[in-house]
Design a protein around this motif. Sequence first.
Motif, PDB file in Angstrom:
ATOM      1  N   PHE A  70       0.782  -1.230   0.000  1.00  0.00           N
ATOM      2  CA  PHE A  70       0.000   0.000   0.000  1.00  0.00           C
ATOM      3  C   PHE A  70       0.818   1.286   0.000  1.00  0.00           C
ATOM      4  O   PHE A  70       0.282   2.359  -0.275  1.00  0.00           O
ATOM      5  N   LEU A  71       2.113   1.198   0.285  1.00  0.00           N
ATOM      6  CA  LEU A  71       2.925   2.407   0.335  1.00  0.00           C
ATOM      7  C   LEU A  71       4.134   2.374  -0.608  1.00  0.00           C
ATOM      8  O   LEU A  71       4.297   3.258  -1.445  1.00  0.00           O
ATOM      9  N   ILE A  72       4.988   1.378  -0.444  1.00  0.00           N
ATOM     10  CA  ILE A  72       6.273   1.402  -1.150  1.00  0.00           C
ATOM     11  C   ILE A  72       6.125   1.111  -2.639  1.00  0.00           C
ATOM     12  O   ILE A  72       6.611   1.874  -3.471  1.00  0.00           O
ATOM     13  N   VAL A  73       5.471  -0.006  -2.996  1.00  0.00           N
ATOM     14  CA  VAL A  73       5.354  -0.364  -4.419  1.00  0.00           C
ATOM     15  C   VAL A  73       4.598   0.712  -5.208  1.00  0.00           C
ATOM     16  O   VAL A  73       5.041   1.089  -6.300  1.00  0.00           O
ATOM     17  N   PRO A  74       3.504   1.270  -4.697  1.00  0.00           N
ATOM     18  CA  PRO A  74       2.861   2.362  -5.449  1.00  0.00           C
ATOM     19  C   PRO A  74       3.773   3.574  -5.661  1.00  0.00           C
ATOM     20  O   PRO A  74       3.713   4.230  -6.700  1.00  0.00           O
ATOM     21  N   ARG A  75       4.640   3.860  -4.684  1.00  0.00           N
ATOM     22  CA  ARG A  75       5.575   4.984  -4.847  1.00  0.00           C
ATOM     23  C   ARG A  75       6.605   4.684  -5.933  1.00  0.00           C
ATOM     24  O   ARG A  75       7.004   5.580  -6.677  1.00  0.00           O
TER      25      ARG A  75
END
Length: 150
Positions: free
Chosen positions: A34-39
């Motif tokens: 929910f945080l790293i891969v989308p960034r």
Amino acid sequence: MKGTDVTILLDWLVRYGHVLGATLWVGGYAVLAFLIVPRIAQGTGEAFVHLAIATVRMLTYTGTLTMGFGLILITRTNGFSNLFGSTWGSFIIAGSVIAIVLLGIGDGALRPAILSIGKTGDAPARCFALIGFVLAVLAVGVMTGAMFIG
């Protein structure tokens, strides 16, 4: 401390290590999904790729540690002889299979997908991170059920 007090403390420490490891495992997959891969998909730079790879590596160590504490917990609760032919054992076996699959997803699928986001896009990495998160939550549910069955 009496022998019984030491046993109680040891049982608590083993269970605490197992639960803490599981918490980090679930939380790590949540952070990735929910945080790293989308960034990374937004093109925020190489730093997030390194962070993602480090997180996957941490998940491998945390998962292995969690499974190790789980093995110790089995010996300190119902024992390996009760794994087959009991409802408790079925829950433990199911949770263990999910945990092994999680280890495979992390290093075998998620890490390569993260490293290839630039070539293949972020869909595979997002998919594997989300699958990992769902499986980790499922494993916690299964193992929680084993506590109440056993």
